[in-house]
Design a protein around this motif. Structure first.
Motif, PDB file in Angstrom:
ATOM      1  N   GLN A  87       0.805  -1.223   0.000  1.00 22.09           N
ATOM      2  CA  GLN A  87       0.000   0.000   0.000  1.00 22.09           C
ATOM      3  C   GLN A  87       0.841   1.278   0.000  1.00 22.09           C
ATOM      4  N   ASP A  88       2.088   1.190   0.455  1.00 23.55           N
ATOM      5  CA  ASP A  88       2.972   2.355   0.485  1.00 23.55           C
ATOM      6  C   ASP A  88       4.168   2.188  -0.453  1.00 23.55           C
ATOM      7  N   ALA A  89       4.079   1.253  -1.392  1.00 18.45           N
ATOM      8  CA  ALA A  89       5.188   1.019  -2.322  1.00 18.45           C
ATOM      9  C   ALA A  89       5.386   2.225  -3.240  1.00 18.45           C
ATOM     10  N   GLU A  90       6.634   2.523  -3.564  1.00 15.98           N
ATOM     11  CA  GLU A  90       6.941   3.664  -4.420  1.00 15.98           C
ATOM     12  C   GLU A  90       6.329   3.506  -5.803  1.00 15.98           C
ATOM     13  N   TRP A  91       6.336   2.271  -6.329  1.00 11.84           N
ATOM     14  CA  TRP A  91       5.829   2.061  -7.682  1.00 11.84           C
ATOM     15  C   TRP A  91       4.316   2.259  -7.771  1.00 11.84           C
ATOM     16  N   LEU A  92       3.622   2.326  -6.621  1.00 11.45           N
ATOM     17  CA  LEU A  92       2.177   2.518  -6.653  1.00 11.45           C
ATOM     18  C   LEU A  92       1.820   3.936  -7.080  1.00 11.45           C
ATOM     19  N   GLY A  93       2.718   4.880  -6.735  1.00 10.96           N
ATOM     20  CA  GLY A  93       2.486   6.263  -7.130  1.00 10.96           C
ATOM     21  C   GLY A  93       1.320   6.894  -6.394  1.00 10.96           C
ATOM     22  N   ASP A  94       0.785   7.958  -6.974  1.00 10.04           N
ATOM     23  CA  ASP A  94      -0.347   8.662  -6.356  1.00 10.04           C
ATOM     24  C   ASP A  94      -1.643   7.891  -6.582  1.00 10.04           C
ATOM     25  N   VAL A  95      -2.386   7.741  -5.503  1.00 10.04           N
ATOM     26  CA  VAL A  95      -3.681   7.066  -5.569  1.00 10.04           C
ATOM     27  C   VAL A  95      -4.751   8.082  -5.187  1.00 10.04           C
ATOM     28  N   GLY A  96      -5.654   8.366  -6.114  1.00 12.94           N
ATOM     29  CA  GLY A  96      -6.672   9.378  -5.853  1.00 12.94           C
ATOM     30  C   GLY A  96      -7.519   9.057  -4.637  1.00 12.94           C
ATOM     31  N   GLU A  97      -8.308   8.016  -4.731  1.00 19.63           N
ATOM     32  CA  GLU A  97      -9.158   7.586  -3.619  1.00 19.63           C
ATOM     33  C   GLU A  97      -8.688   6.219  -3.157  1.00 19.63           C
ATOM     34  N   ARG A  98      -8.006   6.207  -2.014  1.00 16.73           N
ATOM     35  CA  ARG A  98      -7.419   4.969  -1.525  1.00 16.73           C
ATOM     36  C   ARG A  98      -8.506   4.034  -0.986  1.00 16.73           C
ATOM     37  N   PRO A  99      -8.456   2.759  -1.364  1.00 19.76           N
ATOM     38  CA  PRO A  99      -9.401   1.798  -0.803  1.00 19.76           C
ATOM     39  C   PRO A  99      -9.171   1.640   0.703  1.00 19.76           C
ATOM     40  N   LYS A 100     -10.134   1.052   1.392  1.00 16.12           N
ATOM     41  CA  LYS A 100      -9.962   0.781   2.813  1.00 16.12           C
ATOM     42  C   LYS A 100      -8.811  -0.198   3.009  1.00 16.12           C
ATOM     43  N   GLY A 101      -8.218  -0.174   4.182  1.00 14.19           N
ATOM     44  CA  GLY A 101      -7.033  -0.987   4.437  1.00 14.19           C
ATOM     45  C   GLY A 101      -7.227  -2.459   4.151  1.00 14.19           C
ATOM     46  N   GLY A 102      -8.393  -3.013   4.501  1.00  6.97           N
ATOM     47  CA  GLY A 102      -8.638  -4.436   4.317  1.00  6.97           C
ATOM     48  C   GLY A 102      -9.335  -4.787   3.020  1.00  6.97           C
ATOM     49  N   ASP A 103      -9.466  -3.830   2.102  1.00  5.68           N
ATOM     50  CA  ASP A 103     -10.135  -4.073   0.827  1.00  5.68           C
ATOM     51  C   ASP A 103      -9.149  -4.717  -0.137  1.00  5.68           C
ATOM     52  N   PHE A 104      -9.038  -6.033  -0.067  1.00  2.53           N
ATOM     53  CA  PHE A 104      -8.044  -6.728  -0.883  1.00  2.53           C
ATOM     54  C   PHE A 104      -8.279  -6.512  -2.369  1.00  2.53           C
ATOM     55  N   LYS A 105      -9.504  -6.674  -2.814  1.00  2.54           N
ATOM     56  CA  LYS A 105      -9.783  -6.531  -4.243  1.00  2.54           C
ATOM     57  C   LYS A 105      -9.435  -5.125  -4.734  1.00  2.54           C
ATOM     58  N   GLY A 106      -9.809  -4.110  -3.947  1.00  2.92           N
ATOM     59  CA  GLY A 106      -9.529  -2.741  -4.352  1.00  2.92           C
ATOM     60  C   GLY A 106      -8.044  -2.493  -4.521  1.00  2.92           C
ATOM     61  N   TRP A 107      -7.250  -2.920  -3.535  1.00  2.00           N
ATOM     62  CA  TRP A 107      -5.803  -2.719  -3.607  1.00  2.00           C
ATOM     63  C   TRP A 107      -5.168  -3.582  -4.690  1.00  2.00           C
ATOM     64  N   ALA A 108      -5.587  -4.840  -4.766  1.00  2.00           N
ATOM     65  CA  ALA A 108      -4.981  -5.753  -5.738  1.00  2.00           C
ATOM     66  C   ALA A 108      -5.239  -5.297  -7.168  1.00  2.00           C
ATOM     67  N   HIS A 109      -6.401  -4.704  -7.428  1.00  2.00           N
ATOM     68  CA  HIS A 109      -6.669  -4.176  -8.767  1.00  2.00           C
ATOM     69  C   HIS A 109      -5.749  -2.990  -9.068  1.00  2.00           C
ATOM     70  N   LEU A 110      -5.470  -2.163  -8.057  1.00  2.00           N
ATOM     71  CA  LEU A 110      -4.520  -1.065  -8.248  1.00  2.00           C
ATOM     72  C   LEU A 110      -3.121  -1.607  -8.539  1.00  2.00           C
ATOM     73  N   PHE A 111      -2.732  -2.650  -7.797  1.00  2.00           N
ATOM     74  CA  PHE A 111      -1.421  -3.252  -8.037  1.00  2.00           C
ATOM     75  C   PHE A 111      -1.331  -3.772  -9.467  1.00  2.00           C
ATOM     76  N   ALA A 112      -2.392  -4.421  -9.928  1.00  2.29           N
ATOM     77  CA  ALA A 112      -2.393  -4.965 -11.286  1.00  2.29           C
ATOM     78  C   ALA A 112      -2.271  -3.846 -12.321  1.00  2.29           C
ATOM     79  N   GLU A 113      -2.912  -2.705 -12.053  1.00  3.37           N
ATOM     80  CA  GLU A 113      -2.825  -1.567 -12.968  1.00  3.37           C
ATOM     81  C   GLU A 113      -1.400  -1.055 -13.083  1.00  3.37           C
ATOM     82  N   ARG A 114      -0.696  -1.010 -11.965  1.00  6.38           N
ATOM     83  CA  ARG A 114       0.661  -0.455 -11.953  1.00  6.38           C
ATOM     84  C   ARG A 114       1.710  -1.452 -12.442  1.00  6.38           C
ATOM     85  N   LEU A 115       1.476  -2.750 -12.213  1.00  2.00           N
ATOM     86  CA  LEU A 115       2.525  -3.741 -12.444  1.00  2.00           C
ATOM     87  C   LEU A 115       2.380  -4.527 -13.739  1.00  2.00           C
ATOM     88  N   SER A 116       1.249  -4.421 -14.406  1.00  2.00           N
ATOM     89  CA  SER A 116       1.040  -5.229 -15.606  1.00  2.00           C
ATOM     90  C   SER A 116       0.257  -4.428 -16.633  1.00  2.00           C
TER      91      SER A 116
END
Length: 256
Positions: A87-116
């Motif tokens: 959630q605080d990785a440099e490669w994640l960059g700026d996140v407009g509306e951050r998902p809730k801490g335990g929202d796995f799907k929300g965060w994982a979709h952001l990771f997929a956007e940045r990494l693939s």
């Protein structure tokens, strides 16, 4: 002798080849199951992998449906930990509306956007949704079976591995390719100068023989005082590199 993995069996213990083969296949299955949750000693144990190992141990002790449901809970916890890890990785960059801490799907979709990208991104996002749904399904399945729990375990471990590889690719440059034949079989090559005053560095392709322009460095320049001082400071300081783990190992401490 039986290969893959190779093993030797005494004919006195197994008079017939079929007996040895059956034993060998069973032994391979047991070893594969035991190594499923093992981590490389050189790799740090991340929160997701620690929770995944907990799920594997729970599976080893499970015997009833409620035990297999508990495996689903631990797989879900593994995925939540995976979502929190970056959630605080440099490669994640700026996140407009951050998902809730335990929202796995929300965060994982952001990771997929940045990494693939492209088909990989579509695959990873689908994998995220389906793996989470499987873990929740197992958690609430009152008729869960050992097969169900094993299936979800495999899916969870695969997803954690996929994100680990994506992050590793992001942190390292793409592998070098030969500009002539586009082979990946390129490597650095060092040649001593004939007069012994320095050395030449170049990149060589093992596939076609292409060689880059050679760069010369004198030994005097290579061992310049400021360079030696930096090396000495590094060796004297508290190590933070991968090789420095050797200094903090129990064997190193005992030797000191």
């Amino acid at each position: 002798m039986i290969t893959e993995p190779m093993n030797l069996y005494l004919q006195t213990d197994f008079p017939h080849a079929e007996q040895a083969l059956i034993f060998h296949v069973g032994l391979g299955a047991v070893l594969a199951e035991q190594s499923r949750g093992e981590l490389d000693d050189n790799e740090p144990t991340s929160p997701p992998w620690r929770r995944y190992c907990d799920a594997l141990r729970a599976m080893d002790e499970a015997s009833e449906s409620e035990d297999f449901q508990a495996v689903g809970i631990k797989c879900r916890d593994t995925l939540i930990a995976l979502g929190k890890q970056y959630q605080d990785a440099e490669w994640l960059g700026d996140v407009g509306e951050r998902p809730k801490g335990g929202d796995f799907k929300g965060w994982a979709h952001l990771f997929a956007e940045r990494l693939s990208e492209g088909r990989q991104r579509s695959y990873v996002k689908t994998l995220v949704d389906k793996t989470w749904d499987l873990a929740v399904w197992l958690q609430h399945n009152a008729n869960a079976t050992p097969f169900d729990a094993d299936f979800v375990l495999d899916a969870t471990g695969h997803l954690v591995t996929v994100f680990g590889r994506l992050v590793m690719r992001n942190e390292h440059d793409e592998p070098a390719r030969c500009p002539q034949c586009e082979s990946y079989r390129v490597d650095d090559d060092i040649e001593d100068d004939q007069d012994g005053a320095g050395f030449y560095e170049s990149v060589v392709c093992a596939a076609c023989g292409w060689r880059s322009e050679r760069a010369y460095t004198s030994w005097e320049e290579h061992f310049a005082p400021d360079r030696v001082e930096r090396i000495a400071e590094y060796l004297a300081g508290a190590g933070t590199g991968i090789s420095d783990r050797l200094h903090s190992s129990p064997h190193a401490s005992a030797a000191d």
